[in-house]
Design an enzyme around this catalytic site. Structure first.
Site, PDB file in Angstrom:
ATOM      1  N   ASP A 152      49.243  34.729  38.515  1.00 19.32           N
ATOM      2  CA  ASP A 152      48.107  33.830  38.306  1.00 19.32           C
ATOM      3  C   ASP A 152      47.363  34.403  37.108  1.00 19.32           C
ATOM      4  O   ASP A 152      46.517  35.284  37.236  1.00 19.32           O
ATOM      5  CB  ASP A 152      47.225  33.778  39.548  1.00 19.32           C
ATOM      6  CG  ASP A 152      46.087  32.783  39.406  1.00 19.32           C
ATOM      7  OD1 ASP A 152      46.327  31.683  38.893  1.00 19.32           O
ATOM      8  OD2 ASP A 152      44.951  33.129  39.788  1.00 19.32           O
TER       9      ASP A 152
ATOM     10  N   ASP B 158      47.193  47.812  33.805  1.00 19.12           N
ATOM     11  CA  ASP B 158      47.522  46.627  33.022  1.00 19.12           C
ATOM     12  C   ASP B 158      48.895  46.151  33.493  1.00 19.12           C
ATOM     13  O   ASP B 158      49.876  46.907  33.430  1.00 19.12           O
ATOM     14  CB  ASP B 158      47.547  46.984  31.532  1.00 19.12           C
ATOM     15  CG  ASP B 158      47.755  45.771  30.640  1.00 19.12           C
ATOM     16  OD1 ASP B 158      48.497  44.846  31.032  1.00 19.12           O
ATOM     17  OD2 ASP B 158      47.196  45.761  29.529  1.00 19.12           O
TER      18      ASP B 158
ATOM     19  N   CYS C 118      44.239  28.460  36.221  1.00 19.37           N
ATOM     20  CA  CYS C 118      43.198  27.512  36.631  1.00 19.37           C
ATOM     21  C   CYS C 118      42.609  26.858  35.377  1.00 19.37           C
ATOM     22  O   CYS C 118      41.393  26.780  35.215  1.00 19.37           O
ATOM     23  CB  CYS C 118      42.126  28.207  37.456  1.00 19.37           C
ATOM     24  SG  CYS C 118      41.360  29.641  36.673  1.00 19.37           S
TER      25      CYS C 118
ATOM     26  N   CYS D  25      48.113  39.713  38.918  1.00 17.13           N
ATOM     27  CA  CYS D  25      46.692  39.694  38.525  1.00 17.13           C
ATOM     28  C   CYS D  25      45.926  39.283  39.772  1.00 17.13           C
ATOM     29  O   CYS D  25      45.503  38.137  39.913  1.00 17.13           O
ATOM     30  CB  CYS D  25      46.462  38.727  37.370  1.00 17.13           C
ATOM     31  SG  CYS D  25      47.415  39.129  35.880  1.00 17.13           S
TER      32      CYS D  25
ATOM     33  N   GLY E 253      41.620  38.526  45.399  1.00 20.74           N
ATOM     34  CA  GLY E 253      42.535  38.742  46.503  1.00 20.74           C
ATOM     35  C   GLY E 253      42.845  37.579  47.411  1.00 20.74           C
ATOM     36  O   GLY E 253      43.536  37.758  48.416  1.00 20.74           O
TER      37      GLY E 253
END
Length: 462
Positions: free
Chosen positions: A335, A320, A388, A273, A277
């Protein structure tokens, strides 16, 4: 702060009310930016629209079309500051308005909030903030009967600025989120998280090499993990090394997942994911052969632009991640999409755009992504999972459940030396759990980091 729900109180959906010109004959300078800020704040808190989307919507219509870059920046600063201290602002208004916001009063609540935000948090003269708020109320069909109230309340807030800001007892986010954190981390840590989130964060930079040298050139603080934190806010595109692609902006906590992959030159690594970048760049700058996935072609366009500036060669695939297939990789970084509650210090709108029921749907998505990631790891390879989020369902519990489903994987414990000696971030299982109040500093803007969870897993040899 008590107020009616949208539909009863939103002037965009309530055409009735006292007849009054929607705008004064002469619009005071600065008022269009405040109106844009008010409507954006309404969209964020009532419609759960992300900050950038809410602002772009306003910039593309009405008053937003009149704003130059400086006024757009001002509108963003007003909304961001208001969201960061919304609990404090609500408490200050409640104390001075015990009966709450009058019903059918249009944008009155938003006018008061953005006025208070300017007085308490921004470098706007009190008189200008109050006068513009009064003009704003007079220009709103339903708020204009309360213009004198706006004047009185905001003047009282200006008189009590120091006392209001000194009181940190108010929760800045919604009650459900604060209660979650108290249950998970306890009252003391929750208070420390809230204190950290009240301050605008600094700008962190990840460099390709020579972090100490670039810290001097950029007038930054070299952090233990190897990132650079700028001492002053700046237009990053004007700084040395930006055009040459020597570094990129990335919160120090966000740099940990790719760092803990331990990429080696020539390794095939999948970033599942990837957009925008930052982590991809870390992996590629280490010499790895990186495949970057993202379901959003638009976000991958931004990633490709970033890689071009950084002069890094990456294979980009729009898909996906759960449907991607290839031969196994030496390492996979996932992530995963998450509630992002660890980034509230940097993105204060997150506290107001998320709802408790979203966490359950996100954990289901994370589980399916992890299960597919497992198929893409070569025997002996590494799988690094990160979010996160401050919510344990999206971190510790997710990894425990994954290992129960996949007996061919085991944890590869992370040591404090791998994260700059930040021992308090390592839990008993050898996973990383950063919290926003870690990395203290006497200057609040130079302190803290995003809340992240990172676990490193290894696939056993078949």
């Amino acid at each position: 702060m008590q107020r009616n729900r949208p539909g009863n109180n939103d002037p965009r959906h309530s055409p009735d009310g006292p007849r009054r010109p929607a705008r004064p004959a002469v619009t005071p300078r600065g008022l269009p930016a405040r109106r844009v800020a008010a409507y954006a704040l309404l969209d964020i808190t009532q419609e759960r629209m992300p900050l950038d989307e809410a602002l772009e919507k306003q910039f593309g219509q009405g008053d937003g079309l009149l704003l130059d870059d400086r006024d757009r920046a001002l509108a963003r600063a007003i909304v961001t500051s208001a969201l960061r201290r919304l609990g404090t602002i609500h408490a200050a208004l409640d104390e001075r308005m015990p009966k709450g916001i009058p019903p059918k009063s249009g944008l009155l609540a938003e006018i008061l909030i953005i006025g208070a935000a300017q007085i308490l948090l921004l470098d706007v003269p009190d008189r200008a903030a109050v006068d513009l708020a009064v003009h704003h109320a007079k220009a709103d069909r339903k708020a204009f009967p309360y213009s004198k109230l706006v004047n009185a309340v905001l003047r009282r807030i200006a008189e009590s600025r120091e006392d209001i800001l000194a009181d940190t007892s108010a929760s800045e986010g919604p009650r459900w989120l604060t209660e979650r954190w108290r249950k998970t981390y306890g009252a003391e840590v929750t208070q420390a998280i809230a204190d950290a989130q009240r301050h605008e964060p600094g700008i962190d930079i990840t460099v390709k090499s020579d972090a100490a040298g670039w810290a001097k050139r950029l007038d930054g603080l070299l952090l233990p993990i190897g990132s650079i934190r700028l001492n002053d806010r700046a237009q990053v595109a004007t700084l040395p090394g930006y055009d040459e692609g020597e570094w990129w902006v990335q919160d120090v906590a966000a740099s940990l997942p790719a760092l803990l992959v331990k990429p080696k030159a020539g390794e095939r690594i999948l970033d599942m994911c990837a957009a925008p970048g930052g982590k991809t760049a870390q992996l590629a700058s280490a010499g790895a052969k990186v495949t970057a996935l993202d379901r959003s072609a638009e976000r991958l366009k931004r990633l490709s632009e970033n890689m071009s500036r950084l002069k890094l060669d990456v294979t980009v695939v729009a898909t996906d991640a759960r449907h991607f297939s290839d031969k196994p990789f030496d390492a996979v970084l996932l992530d995963a999409p998450c509630s992002a509650t660890g980034t509230i210090r940097r993105h204060p709108d997150v506290a107001w755009t998320k709802q408790p029921d979203e966490i359950a749907s996100l954990t289901s998505l994370q589980s399916s992504l992890l299960d597919h990631a497992a198929k893409l790891v070569a025997p002996g390879g590494r799988l690094v999972y990160s979010t996160c989020s401050l919510e344990p369902e999206e971190g510790e519990a997710q990894v425990t459940a994954f290992l129960a489903r996949h007996s061919n994987f085991t944890r590869s414990p992370i040591e404090a030396a791998e994260v700059g000696g930040l021992a308090e971030s390592i839990n008993a299982q050898g996973e990383v759990r950063t919290l926003p109040h870690y990395l203290p500093n006497e200057t609040p803007r130079l302190a803290g980091l995003d809340g992240f969870f990172v676990a490193r897993l290894v696939r056993k040899d078949d």
